[in-house]
Design an enzyme around this catalytic site. Structure first.
Site, PDB file in Angstrom:
ATOM      1  N   ASP A  58     -29.773  22.307  26.835  1.00  0.00           N
ATOM      2  CA  ASP A  58     -30.133  23.148  25.667  1.00  0.00           C
ATOM      3  C   ASP A  58     -31.385  22.518  24.937  1.00  0.00           C
ATOM      4  OD1 ASP A  58     -27.791  24.341  26.426  1.00  0.00           O
ATOM      5  OD2 ASP A  58     -27.369  24.930  24.415  1.00  0.00           O
ATOM      6  N   ASP A  63     -32.037  35.804  26.413  1.00  0.00           N
ATOM      7  CA  ASP A  63     -30.727  35.345  27.170  1.00  0.00           C
ATOM      8  C   ASP A  63     -30.244  34.413  26.334  1.00  0.00           C
ATOM      9  OD1 ASP A  63     -29.536  34.902  29.670  1.00  0.00           O
ATOM     10  OD2 ASP A  63     -30.193  32.734  29.282  1.00  0.00           O
ATOM     11  N   HIS A 121     -26.179  31.490  21.872  1.00  0.00           N
ATOM     12  CA  HIS A 121     -25.919  30.134  21.836  1.00  0.00           C
ATOM     13  C   HIS A 121     -27.178  29.036  21.700  1.00  0.00           C
ATOM     14  CE1 HIS A 121     -22.280  31.026  23.798  1.00  0.00           C
ATOM     15  NE2 HIS A 121     -22.844  31.834  24.600  1.00  0.00           N
ATOM     16  N   GLU A 165     -28.853  39.240  24.262  1.00  0.00           N
ATOM     17  CA  GLU A 165     -27.545  39.089  24.688  1.00  0.00           C
ATOM     18  C   GLU A 165     -26.754  38.444  23.922  1.00  0.00           C
ATOM     19  OE1 GLU A 165     -25.922  37.452  29.093  1.00  0.00           O
ATOM     20  OE2 GLU A 165     -27.182  36.336  27.794  1.00  0.00           O
ATOM     21  N   ASN A 190     -32.737  29.473  24.964  1.00  0.00           N
ATOM     22  CA  ASN A 190     -31.481  28.482  24.697  1.00  0.00           C
ATOM     23  C   ASN A 190     -31.673  27.177  25.537  1.00  0.00           C
ATOM     24  OD1 ASN A 190     -28.734  28.098  26.261  1.00  0.00           O
ATOM     25  ND2 ASN A 190     -28.515  27.986  24.063  1.00  0.00           N
TER      26      ASN A 190
END
Length: 517
Positions: A198, A229, A233, A266, A127
């Site tokens: 990001d 992870d 996002h 996740e 991410n």
């Protein structure tokens, strides 16, 4: 003569708690769909060279512990170069953090694990990168830099309304997502913190970079899969469909490299948000299980967890019949389980019994099997593993001075091994029970529909010809329940639960598992 307090306490506990199961049956490996994965923070696990920091040579030395416990796989928290202790901000995706050793050390550990039929899954943090990653160092040099579009940039005046965003999410209490690099009018996006910018997944070059990183670890190094992870996002929350599409593409690219690659994501949210990720991420962490387990103890409402788990499983089944429900009782982001259960050792033993008697592919956090302690901040729930009493523990790490998991509070593994009623031996026993009974590992979940006392949790597990009835008492009172018809054989008992004339008596925090003859 000085009496070692934690040892004395466990001896007293032995008078209150027993654990047994009859008939010896074959232990099986059900990974990945129903196997058990052991989460390791290398920094705190075992120090092989005396520098105070855990390393892969130390892990290799202690693989037998994972095997003895009964786990089928290891998930390593981040292992790549990073400026932070937790290493969730990567500076080099194709290397091992020098504190943990060399790539050859990692390969050696991998070979040892595979020789003992233990799979290895590594944290892959895509991410974001570290702000010290060479890509970002280049990106911040200017709009014309070829790496500029590897990250998400915007002019300050176009994002003025977002600079002081106050949204708090389940997985981040950060209140600022746009950050000033101090080199002009452009700001960059970093969902978690400024040190973790990001990546821009709208850029095909970025996606190709990520797929090449996956190829490196799967093909050249030989790991078995990835824990992804912050999977929610990759794109902002208002682009959920783009998130789903990306993970389908990622899975497709990874299966080209390794058809049986294991991917666990996740996605920290309610089931309606989590479920659409399943086509791309066939295994997803079940955060609801963890929090509902704790709530069930707090409210002494046994069926709360059983009903919630049944609802989640049925809901996911509508999306994909191949999903892997990655259940867990604690991990590196939550207070240690024993702390969350008020320090009650009987609750800890029962909690792992519940986890192992429910459907899913359970994850265990290192140290939970010896009753390690820890509360926030995060460093203190990632304290050094206690292998032996401090005077003899040459492998105990010293990178942090432990505040909770210290010798006066936690009995080290070496001592627990020789104690039949220790946490470690209970974990090992209940894991063996699960791995020896397909109904517990692979079976369907059906709820007990009759009226029962609120603190009781009761359900059936069924696989082909094997049917089991499981009941737990989540209170400090002795309770009774009539055994279902034909369930007259005791397979397992915890806390002196008993069956007499088809009546089940359950002392505080006890469990009974029955089978049919």
């Amino acid at each position: 003569m000085k009496i070692y307090l934690p040892i004395l306490f466990l001896f007293v506990l032995a008078l209150q708690t027993s654990c047994s199961h009859s008939t010896e049956t074959k232990v099986e490996n059900h990974w990945p769909h129903a196997g058990i994965t052991y989460e390791i923070f290398v920094q705190s696990f075992y120090d092989s060279n005396g520098d105070g920091i855990g390393d892969f040579n130390g892990v290799a030395k202690k693989i037998d512990h994972v095997k003895e416990l009964g786990a089928n796989a290891i998930w390593f928290m981040p292992i790549m170069p990073s400026p932070s202790y937790h290493k969730y901000d990567v500076t080099d995706y194709k290397a091992i953090h020098p504190d943990y050793g060399t790539m050859d050390d990692f390969k050696n550990m991998l070979e040892v694990a595979h020789s003992k039929d233990i799979k290895v899954v590594i944290d892959l943090i895509i991410n974001h990168t570290s702000s010290e990653h060479p890509w970002f160092v280049e990106s911040r040099k200017g709009r014309d830099n070829p790496y500029r579009d590897y990250y998400v940039w915007a002019q300050k005046d176009t994002i003025a309304d977002f600079l002081n965003k106050k949204t708090i999410t389940l997985d981040s209490d950060n209140i600022r997502q746009w950050h000033d690099p101090g080199v002009g009018e452009d700001f960059y996006y970093g969902f978690f913190i400024g040190g973790m910018p990001d990546l821009n997944f709208d850029n095909p070059k970025v996606r190709e970079e990520i797929y090449e990183i996956g190829r490196f670890w799967l093909e050249e190094i030989g790991v078995d899969g990835f824990r992804l992870d912050a999977a929610k996002h990759i794109f902002p929350d208002d682009r959920a469909e783009d998130n789903h599409a990306f993970w389908k593409e990622f899975r497709s690219e990874m299966t080209k490299i390794k058809p049986d690659v294991y991917l666990v994501g996740e996605v920290y949210d309610m089931k309606e948000v989590v479920a659409p990720y399943l086509p791309g991420l066939p295994a997803l962490f079940n955060f609801d299980f963890h929090y509902t387990l704790l709530k069930a103890y707090e409210e002494e409402d046994g069926m709360l967890l059983a009903k919630n788990q049944k609802e989640i499983l049925d809901f996911y089944q509508q999306i994909s019949d191949e999903f892997i429900d990655a259940t867990f009782s604690s991990n590196h982001d939550q207070p240690r389980l024993l702390n969350s259960l008020g320090g009650n050792p009987r609750k800890l033993k029962q909690a792992i019994t519940i986890l192992m008697s429910m459907p899913g592919a359970p994850y265990l956090y290192y140290g939970e099997e010896i009753g390690m302690l820890g509360k926030k901040p995060d460093e203190n729930i990632r304290e050094p593993f206690l292998w032996d009493i401090k005077a003899n523990d040459t492998g105990r790490t010293t990178w942090i001075e432990a505040e909770y998991s210290i010798d006066d509070m936690v009995t080290p593994l070496a001592i627990q091994k020789s104690m039949s009623t220790s946490f470690f031996n209970h974990y090992r026993e209940v894991i063996k029970l699960r791995n020896s009974n397909r109904a517990l590992a692979l079976g369907d979940l059906s709820l007990y529909e009759e009226e029962l006392a609120k603190p009781l949790m009761a359900y059936y597990r069924s696989y082909k010809e094997q049917q089991l009835f499981v009941v737990h008492n989540l209170s400090d009172q002795t309770l009774s329940i009539d055994a279902p018809k034909d369930f007259d054989k005791v397979l397992f008992t915890l806390g002196l639960g008993s069956l007499d004339d088809m009546v089940i008596d359950l002392p505080p925090y006890s469990t009974l598992i029955l089978s049919k003859d």
